[in-house]
Design a protein around this motif. Structure first.
Motif, PDB file in Angstrom:
ATOM      1  N   ILE A 252      36.415  40.713  40.674  1.00 33.70           N
ATOM      2  CA  ILE A 252      36.392  41.960  41.778  1.00 33.70           C
ATOM      3  C   ILE A 252      36.087  43.119  41.275  1.00 33.70           C
ATOM      4  O   ILE A 252      35.375  43.758  42.024  1.00 33.70           O
ATOM      5  N   LEU A 253      36.624  43.412  40.046  1.00 31.64           N
ATOM      6  CA  LEU A 253      36.252  44.800  39.320  1.00 31.64           C
ATOM      7  C   LEU A 253      34.850  44.935  38.924  1.00 31.64           C
ATOM      8  O   LEU A 253      34.640  46.141  38.919  1.00 31.64           O
ATOM      9  N   ASP A 254      34.156  44.091  38.791  1.00 34.76           N
ATOM     10  CA  ASP A 254      32.908  44.331  38.232  1.00 34.76           C
ATOM     11  C   ASP A 254      31.804  44.394  39.410  1.00 34.76           C
ATOM     12  O   ASP A 254      30.560  44.523  39.387  1.00 34.76           O
ATOM     13  N   ARG A 255      32.466  44.351  40.854  1.00 32.10           N
ATOM     14  CA  ARG A 255      31.535  44.511  41.581  1.00 32.10           C
ATOM     15  C   ARG A 255      31.198  46.231  42.046  1.00 32.10           C
ATOM     16  O   ARG A 255      32.117  46.978  41.567  1.00 32.10           O
ATOM     17  N   SER A 256      30.241  46.313  42.825  1.00 26.50           N
ATOM     18  CA  SER A 256      30.129  47.654  43.143  1.00 26.50           C
ATOM     19  C   SER A 256      29.498  47.773  44.534  1.00 26.50           C
ATOM     20  O   SER A 256      28.709  47.085  44.888  1.00 26.50           O
ATOM     21  N   PRO A 257      30.018  48.638  45.433  1.00 26.35           N
ATOM     22  CA  PRO A 257      31.054  49.518  44.738  1.00 26.35           C
ATOM     23  C   PRO A 257      32.692  48.894  44.512  1.00 26.35           C
ATOM     24  O   PRO A 257      32.725  47.811  44.996  1.00 26.35           O
ATOM     25  N   ARG A 258      33.264  49.371  43.572  1.00 19.91           N
ATOM     26  CA  ARG A 258      34.313  48.603  43.122  1.00 19.91           C
ATOM     27  C   ARG A 258      35.372  48.761  44.134  1.00 19.91           C
ATOM     28  O   ARG A 258      35.765  49.989  44.558  1.00 19.91           O
ATOM     29  N   PRO A 259      36.351  47.978  44.437  1.00 22.53           N
ATOM     30  CA  PRO A 259      37.184  47.743  45.450  1.00 22.53           C
ATOM     31  C   PRO A 259      38.272  48.867  44.701  1.00 22.53           C
ATOM     32  O   PRO A 259      38.520  49.126  43.418  1.00 22.53           O
ATOM     33  N   THR A 260      39.211  49.675  45.415  1.00 21.44           N
ATOM     34  CA  THR A 260      40.182  50.326  45.075  1.00 21.44           C
ATOM     35  C   THR A 260      41.691  49.770  45.164  1.00 21.44           C
ATOM     36  O   THR A 260      42.650  50.408  44.700  1.00 21.44           O
ATOM     37  N   ALA A 261      41.716  48.676  45.862  1.00 18.19           N
ATOM     38  CA  ALA A 261      42.907  48.257  45.827  1.00 18.19           C
ATOM     39  C   ALA A 261      42.707  46.530  46.080  1.00 18.19           C
ATOM     40  O   ALA A 261      41.689  45.901  46.512  1.00 18.19           O
ATOM     41  N   VAL A 262      43.577  46.015  45.365  1.00 10.75           N
ATOM     42  CA  VAL A 262      43.620  44.257  45.321  1.00 10.75           C
ATOM     43  C   VAL A 262      44.736  43.812  45.991  1.00 10.75           C
ATOM     44  O   VAL A 262      46.020  44.260  45.606  1.00 10.75           O
ATOM     45  N   VAL A 263      44.753  42.934  46.766  1.00 12.51           N
ATOM     46  CA  VAL A 263      45.863  42.182  47.320  1.00 12.51           C
ATOM     47  C   VAL A 263      45.827  40.749  46.777  1.00 12.51           C
ATOM     48  O   VAL A 263      44.956  40.185  46.931  1.00 12.51           O
ATOM     49  N   ALA A 264      46.876  40.490  45.995  1.00 10.94           N
ATOM     50  CA  ALA A 264      46.863  38.992  45.336  1.00 10.94           C
ATOM     51  C   ALA A 264      47.774  38.478  46.015  1.00 10.94           C
ATOM     52  O   ALA A 264      48.958  38.781  46.463  1.00 10.94           O
ATOM     53  N   MET A 265      47.627  36.975  45.965  1.00 12.79           N
ATOM     54  CA  MET A 265      48.313  36.212  46.764  1.00 12.79           C
ATOM     55  C   MET A 265      49.477  35.710  45.870  1.00 12.79           C
ATOM     56  O   MET A 265      50.398  34.917  46.415  1.00 12.79           O
ATOM     57  N   SER A 266      49.372  35.936  44.823  1.00 12.15           N
ATOM     58  CA  SER A 266      50.819  35.640  43.971  1.00 12.15           C
ATOM     59  C   SER A 266      51.041  36.857  42.907  1.00 12.15           C
ATOM     60  O   SER A 266      50.104  37.489  42.503  1.00 12.15           O
ATOM     61  N   ASP A 267      52.348  36.894  42.478  1.00  9.62           N
ATOM     62  CA  ASP A 267      52.516  37.862  41.344  1.00  9.62           C
ATOM     63  C   ASP A 267      51.692  37.592  40.186  1.00  9.62           C
ATOM     64  O   ASP A 267      51.236  38.270  39.520  1.00  9.62           O
ATOM     65  N   GLU A 268      51.627  36.094  39.663  1.00 10.58           N
ATOM     66  CA  GLU A 268      50.947  35.783  38.509  1.00 10.58           C
ATOM     67  C   GLU A 268      49.605  35.995  38.802  1.00 10.58           C
ATOM     68  O   GLU A 268      48.851  36.894  37.789  1.00 10.58           O
ATOM     69  N   LEU A 269      48.735  36.051  39.965  1.00 11.82           N
ATOM     70  CA  LEU A 269      47.541  36.379  40.016  1.00 11.82           C
ATOM     71  C   LEU A 269      47.546  37.899  39.875  1.00 11.82           C
ATOM     72  O   LEU A 269      46.654  38.612  39.465  1.00 11.82           O
ATOM     73  N   ALA A 270      48.289  38.734  40.583  1.00 12.84           N
ATOM     74  CA  ALA A 270      48.376  40.201  40.573  1.00 12.84           C
ATOM     75  C   ALA A 270      48.419  40.359  39.028  1.00 12.84           C
ATOM     76  O   ALA A 270      47.784  41.291  38.675  1.00 12.84           O
ATOM     77  N   ALA A 271      49.489  39.862  38.181  1.00 15.20           N
ATOM     78  CA  ALA A 271      49.547  40.292  36.722  1.00 15.20           C
ATOM     79  C   ALA A 271      48.143  40.117  36.075  1.00 15.20           C
ATOM     80  O   ALA A 271      47.725  40.857  35.329  1.00 15.20           O
ATOM     81  N   GLY A 272      47.334  39.012  36.557  1.00 13.41           N
ATOM     82  CA  GLY A 272      46.027  38.741  35.856  1.00 13.41           C
ATOM     83  C   GLY A 272      45.077  39.861  36.293  1.00 13.41           C
ATOM     84  O   GLY A 272      44.266  40.254  35.460  1.00 13.41           O
ATOM     85  N   VAL A 273      45.315  40.379  37.499  1.00 11.81           N
ATOM     86  CA  VAL A 273      44.440  41.342  38.077  1.00 11.81           C
ATOM     87  C   VAL A 273      44.713  42.523  37.132  1.00 11.81           C
ATOM     88  O   VAL A 273      43.851  43.352  36.730  1.00 11.81           O
ATOM     89  N   ILE A 274      45.890  42.750  36.854  1.00 12.15           N
ATOM     90  CA  ILE A 274      46.353  44.031  35.965  1.00 12.15           C
ATOM     91  C   ILE A 274      45.656  43.977  34.655  1.00 12.15           C
ATOM     92  O   ILE A 274      45.084  44.685  34.109  1.00 12.15           O
ATOM     93  N   ASP A 275      45.901  42.527  34.229  1.00 16.91           N
ATOM     94  CA  ASP A 275      45.452  42.317  32.761  1.00 16.91           C
ATOM     95  C   ASP A 275      43.725  42.837  32.940  1.00 16.91           C
ATOM     96  O   ASP A 275      43.187  43.256  31.888  1.00 16.91           O
ATOM     97  N   ALA A 276      42.947  42.490  33.874  1.00 14.05           N
ATOM     98  CA  ALA A 276      41.643  42.469  34.090  1.00 14.05           C
ATOM     99  C   ALA A 276      41.180  44.220  34.022  1.00 14.05           C
ATOM    100  O   ALA A 276      40.396  44.425  33.361  1.00 14.05           O
ATOM    101  N   ALA A 277      42.222  44.607  34.750  1.00 14.77           N
ATOM    102  CA  ALA A 277      42.036  46.299  34.864  1.00 14.77           C
ATOM    103  C   ALA A 277      42.327  46.658  33.499  1.00 14.77           C
ATOM    104  O   ALA A 277      41.323  47.597  32.942  1.00 14.77           O
ATOM    105  N   ARG A 278      43.117  46.441  32.635  1.00 13.39           N
ATOM    106  CA  ARG A 278      43.255  46.994  31.423  1.00 13.39           C
ATOM    107  C   ARG A 278      42.184  46.519  30.612  1.00 13.39           C
ATOM    108  O   ARG A 278      41.737  47.574  29.792  1.00 13.39           O
ATOM    109  N   ASP A 279      41.558  45.433  30.546  1.00  9.83           N
ATOM    110  CA  ASP A 279      40.373  44.938  29.774  1.00  9.83           C
ATOM    111  C   ASP A 279      39.263  46.108  30.021  1.00  9.83           C
ATOM    112  O   ASP A 279      38.629  46.189  29.055  1.00  9.83           O
ATOM    113  N   ARG A 280      39.133  46.525  31.341  1.00  8.38           N
ATOM    114  CA  ARG A 280      38.096  47.460  31.637  1.00  8.38           C
ATOM    115  C   ARG A 280      38.575  48.774  31.631  1.00  8.38           C
ATOM    116  O   ARG A 280      37.880  49.925  32.129  1.00  8.38           O
ATOM    117  N   ALA A 281      39.769  49.129  31.241  1.00  3.59           N
ATOM    118  CA  ALA A 281      40.065  50.568  30.968  1.00  3.59           C
ATOM    119  C   ALA A 281      40.294  51.055  32.285  1.00  3.59           C
ATOM    120  O   ALA A 281      40.102  52.421  32.339  1.00  3.59           O
TER     121      ALA A 281
END
Lengths: 349, 349
Positions: A252-281
Motif C-alpha cells: 500500500i505504502l509503495d503506491r503512488s500517490p501514496r494513500p494517507t490513511a489505511v483501514v485495516a481489518m484487524s489490529d494485527e494487520l494494522a500493527a503490521g501496517v505501522i511496522d511497514a510505515a516505520r520501515d519506510r520512515a
DNA sequence: TTGTATGCGTTATCAA
DNA sequence: TTGATAACGCATACAA
C-alpha cells in the motif's frame, strides 16, 4: 497375574455378589442403597482396580457426552496466534469450564474434506463453528445430526443460531472518522481471500468478511467519494498475521500517490501496517493514519497506540457458550462495536 | 411426520434390505462391497437423514474415541491469559490437529474435587496433565484407567511419562549472570504458593516450581553468598499475572535496602516488575536489573527488552503430544533452556 | 460379496 | 432396598 483388560462394572457386581444395577447405583445414585452395601461395593471396586463407570459406555447409554466441539477452518496454530481468537476462546472456555463441560478443539476443517468427516465423527453434544469461510455447506454434515450448534461471525451463513458483531457498522464508523479528519486517499488492508479450490458451484476465491469491506464502502459513498478511488489490498497467509500486515502495508505504502490513511481489518494487520510505515520512515499519524479492528491488547501496545474498533471478544465467546448450553434453538445475537480513538489517526499532512 | 430420534444404521439396513454389517461396511470398509450396493446404501442413508455412524457407539465398540484431554489446575481463562501457556497449547494443538485428533480442554481440576471426578469421567484416549501443582494424587483417578498420559512440567511428580525443562539450570544461569555483573542484593519475584486447603497429609501451601527457586539458590551459594540475604516475594493471584508482577515488584522495590536485581519466575512477572519500577521512576537497567523466564513475545516487547531464560514452549507442547500419540509408555524428556541477554540487565549502580 | 451372531459397558424401567 | 431385563448403536469374527 495381570489382566489385560480392565474390570468392568459386571466384575465388581460378581465379586460383591450383587447385580450390576446395584453397582451402577452405588456410583450414580448413592441414595438408592444402604450405606453399608455401597461401601462394600466401593471397597471391592478399589480392590479390583475398577476405575469407575466407563465414560464412553455411559455416554452411549445416556445419550450425552459432556463435550462440546469447536471447529475452525484454519490450522489451530493460527487460532492461538491471533489475539482476537484467543480472547474469543477464553470467553468460551470460561463458561464451559464453570459448567463442567469439556471443550474439544476439533481437527480443522480441511479444504480437501468436503464431507467434513470431522464433524460427522465428533463425539460431542453440540458445536461452535468459528469458521471464517462464508459457506456453511460443510457444516451440513453436522446439522444432519440435529445437535445444537452455534455459528460465530458466520458472515453469510443461514444458520439458525448465531452470534456476531456489527462488522459493517464498525468499519463504517472507522472510515467516517478518517474522512472527517480530511483523508481522501484511503486504502484497505484486507483479510486474505479464501480458497474454495476445486469445489464446484463456488467462486474460486471469495472475499473474507465482506461486511467489513461493505462498511468501508458505505462510509466512502456516504461522503460522496468514488469507491474506486479506494485501494484494496489483501493480505497473504504466510507467517503471522502481523507479518502479513507488514507486507500488505508495504504494498500500500509503495503506491503512488501514496494513500494517507489505511483501514485495516484487524489490529494485527494494522500493527503490521505501522511496522511497514516505520520501515519506510513514514510517521504515524503525521504522514499516515491507521485504524484497526478488534481492540485486542495489540492495539494498546503499538507505537503510536491504535485507533480501532472495539468488539467484545470475550463476551462473544461467553454468549456463544451460553446459547449452546441453554439450547437456544435459533437465537440471533449481534453484539455492538465501538470506535476507540487513540493516537494512530490525525488529519492528513 | 417428524421422528423424534435419528435413524440408525439398522434403519438404513432395513430400508435397503441388507444387513447392518453391510451398511457398516459401506461406511468403514468401502472395498468390502460392490460400488453399486454402496451407492444404493449411501443414497438411502441420505434419504432417511441418517447422519452416519454414531461417534459414541463407535467409540464404545472400537475402544477409542479420537480425543485426548488436557487438564489444568487453574481456571481455563488463566491458561489463555498466560502467553507461555498459550504457546505450549499451540504446540499441542498443532500436532493433534495434524493427526486428526481432538484436544479436549477438560474442566479444571478443582481443589474441592479431591477425587478428580473430571478425570474419571472424561471420554478420552489419553491425557496431558499441565498442572503446576506438584502433587499428582488427583491424577491417580486417571492412572487407574490405564490410559496413556503425559505430565508436563510436573515438578516432583513420579509420573512415568513426562516432559519438562531444565528449570533449575535456567534460573541458575540467570542468577549467575546477575552475580557476575556485580549484583549482591538480589530479590526473587516468585509464583504464588499453591493451595491444598484442607487436604490431609499435605502442607497447607506449597511453593510452586521449587526447582526454579532451587536454581537461584544454587547460583547464590556457588558464589559464596548467604541465601538468607536474598529477598523472596511471592505473587498473589488477582488479575493478570503481569498485574500480580507489578504488585510483587512494588513490595520488593519498597524494601530498604532496595535490591539491585530481581529474578522473576516468568516473563509476565518480570514485565510487571518493570512496570513497578517505572511507577517509582527507577531506571531499568541503570538502577535495577530484571531477568525473566520463558522468553515469550512479552520479553521482546517490554522496554527495555527483557533478559530472560528461553524455553522451547511450542516444542514442549509438540513433544508431549507426540509422546501421547506414539504411546511411549515411560519416556522422560527434559528440554534445554538458554539464557538470552537483552537490555534489562546491567551492573549495579 | 453378503449375512449371522455376539459383545462393547452402561443405565433406565419396572417389578419384586 | 435390590434385581431382572432391555435397550443404547455399532463393528467384528466367522460362516455362508
Amino acid at each position: 497375574m495381570f489382566s489385560m483388560s480392565l474390570p468392568t462394572l459386571a466384575d465388581v457386581a460378581r465379586a460383591v455378589g450383587v447385580s450390576r444395577t446395584t453397582v451402577s447405583n452405588a456410583y450414580n445414585r448413592p441414595d438408592q442403597l444402604s450405606k453399608q452395601l455401597r461401601d462394600r461395593i466401593l471397597a471391592a471396586a478399589e480392590d479390583l482396580g475398577y476405575p469407575g463407570p466407563d465414560p464412553v459406555a455411559r455416554g452411549l447409554r445416556r445419550g450425552r457426552t459432556g463435550v462440546v466441539g469447536l471447529v475452525y477452518d484454519e490450522p489451530l496454530s493460527y487460532m492461538f496466534t491471533d489475539p482476537a481468537a484467543v480472547l474469543f476462546v477464553t470467553g468460551l472456555a470460561t463458561v464451559f469450564d464453570d459448567a463442567g463441560t469439556s471443550l474439544a478443539l476439533l481437527p480443522r476443517l480441511r479444504v480437501d474434506d468436503p464431507d467434513a468427516g470431522v464433524l460427522a465423527e465428533a463425539a460431542v453434544d453440540g458445536l461452535v463453528s468459528f469458521c471464517e469461510a462464508s459457506d456453511d455447506e460443510r457444516i451440513a454434515a453436522f446439522v444432519a445430526r440435529r445437535l445444537p450448534f452455534v455459528t460465530v461471525d458466520g458472515g453469510s451463513t443461514r444458520a439458525a443460531c448465531r452470534v456476531g458483531i456489527d462488522d459493517r457498522g464498525g468499519t463504517r464508523a472507522a472510515t467516517r472518522h478518517l474522512i472527517t479528519l480530511g483523508h481522501r486517499r484511503l486504502a484497505v488492508a484486507a483479510f486474505p481471500r479464501h480458497h474454495h479450490e476445486g469445489r464446484p458451484g463456488r467462486p474460486e476465491r471469495g472475499a473474507l468478511r465482506p461486511a467489513r469491506l461493505g462498511g468501508i464502502r458505505d462510509a466512502v459513498e456516504d461522503a460522496g467519494l468514488p469507491w474506486d478511488s479506494v485501494v484494496v489490498e489483501s493480505a497473504d497467509e504466510e507467517g503471522t498475521r502481523r507479518e502479513a500486515g507488514r507486507r500488505v502495508g508495504g504494498r500500500i505504502l509503495d503506491r503512488s500517490p501514496r494513500p494517507t490513511a489505511v483501514v485495516a481489518m484487524s489490529d494485527e494487520l494494522a500493527a503490521g501496517v505501522i511496522d511497514a510505515a516505520r520501515d519506510r520512515a513514514i510517521s504515524v499519524p503525521d504522514e499516515l493514519s491507521v485504524v484497526g479492528f478488534d481492540d485486542t491488547p495489540t492495539a494498546a501496545s503499538t507505537a503510536p497506540a491504535l485507533t480501532t474498533v472495539h468488539q467484545p471478544l470475550v463476551a462473544k465467546g461467553e454468549t456463544a457458550a451460553r446459547l449452546l448450553l441453554d439450547g437456544a434453538p435459533d437465537a440471533v445475537v449481534e453484539l455492538p462495536v465501538e470506535l476507540v480513538v487513540r493516537e494512530s489517526t490525525a488529519p492528513p499532512p
